[in-house]
Design a protein around this motif. Structure first.
Motif, PDB file in Angstrom:
ATOM      1  N   UNK A  70       2.779  -8.200  -5.356  1.00 30.01           N
ATOM      2  CA  UNK A  70       3.164  -7.194  -6.342  1.00 30.01           C
ATOM      3  C   UNK A  70       1.901  -6.742  -7.046  1.00 30.01           C
ATOM      4  N   UNK A  71       2.029  -5.768  -7.928  1.00 32.62           N
ATOM      5  CA  UNK A  71       0.888  -5.284  -8.685  1.00 32.62           C
ATOM      6  C   UNK A  71       1.175  -5.350 -10.174  1.00 32.62           C
ATOM      7  N   UNK A  72       0.132  -5.492 -10.961  1.00 37.20           N
ATOM      8  CA  UNK A  72       0.269  -5.478 -12.431  1.00 37.20           C
ATOM      9  C   UNK A  72      -0.995  -4.894 -13.030  1.00 37.20           C
ATOM     10  N   UNK A  73      -0.913  -4.498 -14.295  1.00 37.84           N
ATOM     11  CA  UNK A  73      -2.100  -3.986 -14.984  1.00 37.84           C
ATOM     12  C   UNK A  73      -2.227  -4.675 -16.333  1.00 37.84           C
ATOM     13  N   UNK A  74      -3.358  -4.454 -16.976  1.00 40.40           N
ATOM     14  CA  UNK A  74      -3.633  -5.116 -18.257  1.00 40.40           C
ATOM     15  C   UNK A  74      -2.622  -4.735 -19.326  1.00 40.40           C
ATOM     16  N   UNK A  75      -1.977  -3.578 -19.181  1.00 40.79           N
ATOM     17  CA  UNK A  75      -1.058  -3.103 -20.214  1.00 40.79           C
ATOM     18  C   UNK A  75       0.415  -3.356 -19.874  1.00 40.79           C
ATOM     19  N   UNK A 127      -0.457  -0.969   2.156  1.00 42.47           N
ATOM     20  CA  UNK A 127      -0.205  -0.266   0.896  1.00 42.47           C
ATOM     21  C   UNK A 127      -1.467  -0.195   0.033  1.00 42.47           C
ATOM     22  N   UNK A 128      -2.403  -1.088   0.291  1.00 46.67           N
ATOM     23  CA  UNK A 128      -3.621  -1.151  -0.526  1.00 46.67           C
ATOM     24  C   UNK A 128      -4.822  -0.591   0.216  1.00 46.67           C
ATOM     25  N   UNK A 132      -9.114  -5.536   5.434  1.00 51.48           N
ATOM     26  CA  UNK A 132      -8.710  -6.767   4.760  1.00 51.48           C
ATOM     27  C   UNK A 132      -9.129  -6.715   3.293  1.00 51.48           C
ATOM     28  N   UNK A 133      -8.311  -7.313   2.445  1.00 51.10           N
ATOM     29  CA  UNK A 133      -8.591  -7.347   1.010  1.00 51.10           C
ATOM     30  C   UNK A 133      -9.011  -8.775   0.656  1.00 51.10           C
ATOM     31  N   UNK A 134     -10.126  -8.887  -0.046  1.00 48.49           N
ATOM     32  CA  UNK A 134     -10.588 -10.176  -0.545  1.00 48.49           C
ATOM     33  C   UNK A 134     -10.330 -10.184  -2.046  1.00 48.49           C
ATOM     34  N   UNK A 135      -9.752 -11.289  -2.533  1.00 44.49           N
ATOM     35  CA  UNK A 135      -9.413 -11.355  -3.954  1.00 44.49           C
ATOM     36  C   UNK A 135      -9.692 -12.752  -4.498  1.00 44.49           C
ATOM     37  N   UNK A 136      -9.849 -12.821  -5.808  1.00 37.71           N
ATOM     38  CA  UNK A 136     -10.086 -14.090  -6.492  1.00 37.71           C
ATOM     39  C   UNK A 136      -8.970 -14.323  -7.509  1.00 37.71           C
ATOM     40  N   UNK A 158       3.683   0.447  -9.343  1.00 36.94           N
ATOM     41  CA  UNK A 158       5.032   0.807  -8.858  1.00 36.94           C
ATOM     42  C   UNK A 158       4.972   1.816  -7.711  1.00 36.94           C
ATOM     43  N   UNK A 159       4.094   2.806  -7.829  1.00 39.93           N
ATOM     44  CA  UNK A 159       4.029   3.861  -6.819  1.00 39.93           C
ATOM     45  C   UNK A 159       3.371   3.407  -5.514  1.00 39.93           C
ATOM     46  N   UNK A 160       2.365   2.537  -5.607  1.00 41.30           N
ATOM     47  CA  UNK A 160       1.564   2.205  -4.425  1.00 41.30           C
ATOM     48  C   UNK A 160       1.760   0.795  -3.871  1.00 41.30           C
ATOM     49  N   UNK A 161       2.135  -0.140  -4.698  1.00 40.23           N
ATOM     50  CA  UNK A 161       2.220  -1.524  -4.210  1.00 40.23           C
ATOM     51  C   UNK A 161       3.661  -1.994  -4.093  1.00 40.23           C
TER      52      UNK A 161
END
Length: 177
Positions: A70-75, A127-128, A132-136, A158-161
């Motif tokens: 899923x996706x989230x933001x600081x706000x 979707x991203x 490949x996506x590397x994340x921490x 919501x729109x992209x992920x």
């Protein structure tokens, strides 16, 4: 007479034990040899080399999981703009990446405590990105094997992920090197 008989039995048993010991020692001392120019194969050394090569390959997967992305933001409604893992970066400026010493610029994800802070993961999601996506892992707030990718806004999330199932690999467990 009885003493002599007991003595002979003891000596016979001792000799039998020595013979068994001597023959079993020969089997243990045998070496595996390659018939190419009589080179001896040291399997222990070969195994250590394989472990060393995998340890030096920072892109070799340590483990793999399946979970929701899923996706989230600081706000977001329950977010305060500060990441949960030390040193608790403030991300109110829209930061969504982190510069890692070993992996360079990586995305930031939240996970459950199943993955230690500083863990590096690799996954693929159309979707991203096509790559490949590397994340921490620098944040918390999800359950189980799910990952929550930090993005610029809730609308973008919501729109992209949305929510999708992904397979991801752990490349580094926590801040270990």
């Amino acid at each position: 007479m009885k003493k002599k008989f007991n003595y002979l039995i003891r000596i016979s048993m001792l000799i039998l034990v020595l013979i068994i010991t001597k023959t079993s020692t020969r089997a243990i001392e045998a070496k595996v040899e390659n018939d190419n120019i009589n080179k001896t194969i040291n399997l222990s050394t070969m195994a250590l080399k394989v472990i060393e090569v995998n340890k030096n390959d920072k892109y070799a997967a340590i483990d793999s999981y399946t979970g929701d992305l899923t996706g989230y933001s600081f706000d977001c409604p329950l977010c305060n703009g500060t990441l949960a893992c030390a040193p608790k970066y403030n991300i109110k400026d829209g930061t969504t990446t982190y510069e890692d010493i070993d992996y360079g610029k990586v995305r930031i994800v939240a996970s459950s405590k199943n993955l230690s802070c500083g863990t590096i993961v690799r996954f693929k999601s159309d979707r991203i990105s096509d790559e490949e996506v590397f994340a921490i892992v620098l944040d918390r707030g999800v359950r189980g094997n799910a990952l929550d990718l930090l993005v610029p806004s809730e609308k973008y999330a919501m729109d992209n992920i949305g929510r999708s199932s992904i397979n991801y690999e752990v490349l580094r467990n926590g801040w270990e090197r």
